[in-house]
Design a protein around this motif. Structure first.
Motif, PDB file in Angstrom:
ATOM      1  N   GLU A  51       4.396  10.125  11.203  1.00 37.43           N
ATOM      2  CA  GLU A  51       5.114   8.845  11.188  1.00 37.43           C
ATOM      3  C   GLU A  51       4.247   7.732  11.750  1.00 37.43           C
ATOM      4  O   GLU A  51       3.571   7.936  12.766  1.00 37.43           O
ATOM      5  CB  GLU A  51       6.363   8.928  12.069  1.00 37.43           C
ATOM      6  CG  GLU A  51       7.330  10.005  11.690  1.00 37.43           C
ATOM      7  CD  GLU A  51       8.167  10.405  12.887  1.00 37.43           C
ATOM      8  OE1 GLU A  51       8.479   9.530  13.712  1.00 37.43           O
ATOM      9  OE2 GLU A  51       8.476  11.595  13.000  1.00 37.43           O
ATOM     10  N   VAL A  52       4.302   6.624  11.074  1.00 35.74           N
ATOM     11  CA  VAL A  52       3.628   5.433  11.594  1.00 35.74           C
ATOM     12  C   VAL A  52       4.626   4.279  11.544  1.00 35.74           C
ATOM     13  O   VAL A  52       5.129   3.929  10.468  1.00 35.74           O
ATOM     14  CB  VAL A  52       2.381   5.082  10.759  1.00 35.74           C
ATOM     15  CG1 VAL A  52       1.766   3.773  11.256  1.00 35.74           C
ATOM     16  CG2 VAL A  52       1.358   6.204  10.816  1.00 35.74           C
ATOM     17  N   ARG A  69       5.235   8.965   6.761  1.00 30.88           N
ATOM     18  CA  ARG A  69       6.420   8.109   6.632  1.00 30.88           C
ATOM     19  C   ARG A  69       6.125   6.832   7.392  1.00 30.88           C
ATOM     20  O   ARG A  69       5.795   6.875   8.573  1.00 30.88           O
ATOM     21  CB  ARG A  69       7.632   8.773   7.264  1.00 30.88           C
ATOM     22  CG  ARG A  69       8.214   9.852   6.399  1.00 30.88           C
ATOM     23  CD  ARG A  69       9.421  10.423   7.116  1.00 30.88           C
ATOM     24  NE  ARG A  69       9.942  11.523   6.347  1.00 30.88           N
ATOM     25  CZ  ARG A  69      10.425  12.616   6.896  1.00 30.88           C
ATOM     26  NH1 ARG A  69      10.460  12.746   8.202  1.00 30.88           N
ATOM     27  NH2 ARG A  69      10.899  13.577   6.136  1.00 30.88           N
ATOM     28  N   THR A  93       7.327   3.081   8.754  1.00 30.69           N
ATOM     29  CA  THR A  93       8.465   2.239   9.094  1.00 30.69           C
ATOM     30  C   THR A  93       7.914   0.924   9.643  1.00 30.69           C
ATOM     31  O   THR A  93       6.742   0.858  10.048  1.00 30.69           O
ATOM     32  CB  THR A  93       9.368   2.908  10.149  1.00 30.69           C
ATOM     33  OG1 THR A  93       8.590   3.226  11.309  1.00 30.69           O
ATOM     34  CG2 THR A  93       9.966   4.195   9.633  1.00 30.69           C
ATOM     35  N   GLN A 112      11.999  13.450  12.843  1.00 32.36           N
ATOM     36  CA  GLN A 112      11.527  12.110  13.192  1.00 32.36           C
ATOM     37  C   GLN A 112      11.550  11.892  14.706  1.00 32.36           C
ATOM     38  O   GLN A 112      12.448  12.366  15.399  1.00 32.36           O
ATOM     39  CB  GLN A 112      12.423  11.070  12.529  1.00 32.36           C
ATOM     40  CG  GLN A 112      11.881   9.657  12.640  1.00 32.36           C
ATOM     41  CD  GLN A 112      12.812   8.626  12.008  1.00 32.36           C
ATOM     42  OE1 GLN A 112      14.016   8.752  12.052  1.00 32.36           O
ATOM     43  NE2 GLN A 112      12.224   7.595  11.444  1.00 32.36           N
ATOM     44  N   THR A 113      10.556  11.194  15.185  1.00 32.15           N
ATOM     45  CA  THR A 113      10.545  10.776  16.593  1.00 32.15           C
ATOM     46  C   THR A 113      11.656   9.757  16.793  1.00 32.15           C
ATOM     47  O   THR A 113      11.788   8.821  16.000  1.00 32.15           O
ATOM     48  CB  THR A 113       9.187  10.149  16.922  1.00 32.15           C
ATOM     49  OG1 THR A 113       8.194  11.113  16.629  1.00 32.15           O
ATOM     50  CG2 THR A 113       9.101   9.736  18.360  1.00 32.15           C
ATOM     51  N   GLN A 128      11.265   6.002  16.529  1.00 31.90           N
ATOM     52  CA  GLN A 128      10.792   5.446  15.266  1.00 31.90           C
ATOM     53  C   GLN A 128      11.964   5.087  14.345  1.00 31.90           C
ATOM     54  O   GLN A 128      11.744   4.545  13.272  1.00 31.90           O
ATOM     55  CB  GLN A 128       9.893   6.451  14.534  1.00 31.90           C
ATOM     56  CG  GLN A 128       8.679   6.905  15.326  1.00 31.90           C
ATOM     57  CD  GLN A 128       7.552   5.882  15.365  1.00 31.90           C
ATOM     58  OE1 GLN A 128       7.742   4.781  15.854  1.00 31.90           O
ATOM     59  NE2 GLN A 128       6.383   6.226  14.879  1.00 31.90           N
TER      60      GLN A 128
END
Lengths: 472, 49
Positions: free
Chosen positions: A165-166, A199, A201, B25-26, B29
């Motif tokens: 995730e970024v 992913r 965001t 998911q974290t 985030q």
């Protein structure tokens, strides 16, 4: 450990260690409450254990007498309730003990980045924890070379994790949008060869949104967080630009358009409430009235001496607002309409595993923030705090061992206060940054945040119970 | 049962067996950037489903 509470005539019991949730009729609820008090040793009934109580074939006379004399319950009903509670106990759904190991890894792969693509902002929100966007270290954008290294860093440090995730964060990330696009393009170009899936965001204040940017966000970002605090007068009193002009009129039409074209992808309209709008349920309702159905409105994080800070004396009012919002959510449910309030989301059945529940957000272990200079911090809230610098992606992909070990300890299993709290598997021990800023120790929970979190969990579980009871 | 409606049975113990894959998911985030919220995150472990 049990947590018992009643709301609008629905009696709820959470069995903390098993994760079970029960709705009880009045007789069973009072019986359960009395047994719990007796086992906790804080009531008039003699101290006992669940084992000693439920080894009886019928309800112990001391408890039964209290129920008959003080609550005027029917003795037959009491016996029926006792039998049902005993059955729950025998099935380890009531007064359960943790009889299994929670195996936490020795080393965590890093799987999530908060990429501070810009330490600059075109707003000067009054409560900004990033000190106006620059985190106290000067206004600057992240060069693509740093973002590229950050992507290489998370790939290298993510081990066998597939989903990475970024979050493009700031400051305001749209002030450096070209680098956002180049970073996405770069990550996509190499993800398959490394067996990864990114992913993306983005969190934006919306000022620089236009059709092209919105189209790009809707195509590439799995989630977008749109900052709006609710009613115009509330939003504009705290979210304004350098010249002092409020943001509401400029952003709301853009947010509406972006969400209209979101095609079912996740988004949140996210607000902050402060001591100035303790009636924040009205802000949630206002955001809903604008047509948004995925909303988060969260308590501000500020030094306790700030006039906008949430203080202990505000808690009763905040609780009543959460109750008001809960009742509104129940009405929305009754109408068969969809509305999601982030803090009332809860998946009782297939939510996060117990491992995730004890380790929480993973800051400093699985999740790190990277600043425009490439500095690595445990999370966005620690960015700019030099004592917490874990490394720099331009120099090395290593992270400072002793700091990572410190954050590894940040689980509910290592927080004595949390170990005794019924909410521990729902909240995971609170925000490490809030804890540190309040107590100078990430392992000591910030009490006001705990109080609000417990209230939100009660409301969230109540809404599940309400839906279940009304399905019958 | 007449006096008890169980909404969810023992999920935590069950989740300990197959949990901890880390693919989820974290929490920070998703939307919360200031208030750690974990119980509302989705599980993404196919083996648990």
């Amino acid at each position: 450990m049990l947590h018992l509470y009643s709301k609008n005539g629905i009696n709820i019991v959470l069995d903390v260690e098993s994760g079970s949730v029960h709705v009880l009729e009045p007789t069973a609820y009072e019986l359960c409450r009395l047994i719990n008090s007796a086992c906790e040793g804080d009531d008039a009934v003699k101290v006992c254990t669940p084992e000693s109580v439920f080894s009886c074939s019928s309800c112990p006379a001391e408890i039964k007498n209290v129920l008959v004399s003080d609550f005027i319950f029917d003795p037959e009903n009491i016996e029926e309730a006792f039998s049902e509670l005993k059955s729950l106990y025998e099935d380890e759904l009531l007064f359960a003990e943790r009889d299994y190991e929670i195996n936490l890894p020795d080393d965590y792969p890093i799987k999530a980045l908060c990429l501070h693509i810009s330490h600059d902002c075109n707003l000067r929100c009054k409560y900004c924890f990033a000190e106006g966007g620059d985190f106290g270290h000067g206004r600057k954008n992240m060069p693509f070379e740093v973002a590229k290294r950050a992507i290489d860093f998370v790939i290298e440090r993510s081990g066998t994790r597939h989903n990475l995730e970024v979050d493009f964060f700031g400051g305001e990330p749209l002030l450096n949008f070209d680098v956002v696009k180049k970073t996405v393009e770069y990550a996509r170009s190499i993800e398959k060869q490394h067996n990864k899936y990114f992913r993306f965001t983005i969190t934006t204040n919306g000022i620089l949104l236009n059709d092209d940017v919105a189209e790009y966000i809707n195509r590439e970002m799995s989630n977008v967080v749109l900052s709006l605090d609710g009613r115009k007068e509330i939003n504009d009193s705290v979210r304004y630009d350098v010249a002092g002009n409020g943001s509401y009129d400029r952003i709301v039409p853009k947010f509406k358009k972006l969400v209209k074209n979101r095609a079912g992808k996740d988004y949140y309209v996210r607000g902050t409430f402060t001591a100035r709008n303790l009636d924040f349920a009205s802000d949630v309702e206002h955001i809903r009235s604008l047509g948004f159905d995925q909303v988060s409105v969260e308590p501000v994080v500020l030094d306790k001496n700030d006039p906008l800070a949430i203080k202990e004396e505000h808690l009763d009012r905040i609780f009543s607002e959460y109750d008001r919002l809960t009742d509104k959510m129940a009405q929305i449910h009754d109408k068969g309409e969809f509305f999601n309030f982030f803090h009332f989301m809860i998946d009782l059945d297939q939510g996060p595993c117990v491992v995730k529940r004890v380790k929480g957000c993973g800051c400093g272990t699985e999740y790190v923030a990277i600043t425009p200079d490439g500095d690595i911090f445990p999370c966005h809230r620690f960015a700019g705090m030099d004592d917490f610098k874990l490394g720099n992606v331009m120099e090395s992909f290593d992270t400072k061992r002793e700091l990572v070990d410190y954050f590894k300890k940040s689980t509910v299993l290592n927080k004595p206060v949390c170990e005794k709290c019924w909410a521990k598997y729902y909240c995971s021990g609170g925000c490490a940054a809030n804890n540190y800023n309040c107590h100078g120790d990430i392992l000591k929970p910030h009490e006001i945040s705990c109080e609000m979190e417990r209230k939100r969990i009660e409301c969230a579980v109540y809404l599940k119970a309400y839906a279940a009871v009304n399905e019958e | 049962m007449k006096q008890v409606k169980t909404l969810v049975k023992k999920t935590l113990k069950k989740s300990a067996c197959k949990g901890g894959c880390g693919e989820c998911q974290t929490s920070c985030q998703s939307a919360c950037k200031t208030s750690c919220t974990v119980a509302n995150q989705k599980c993404e472990n196919e083996a648990r489903k």
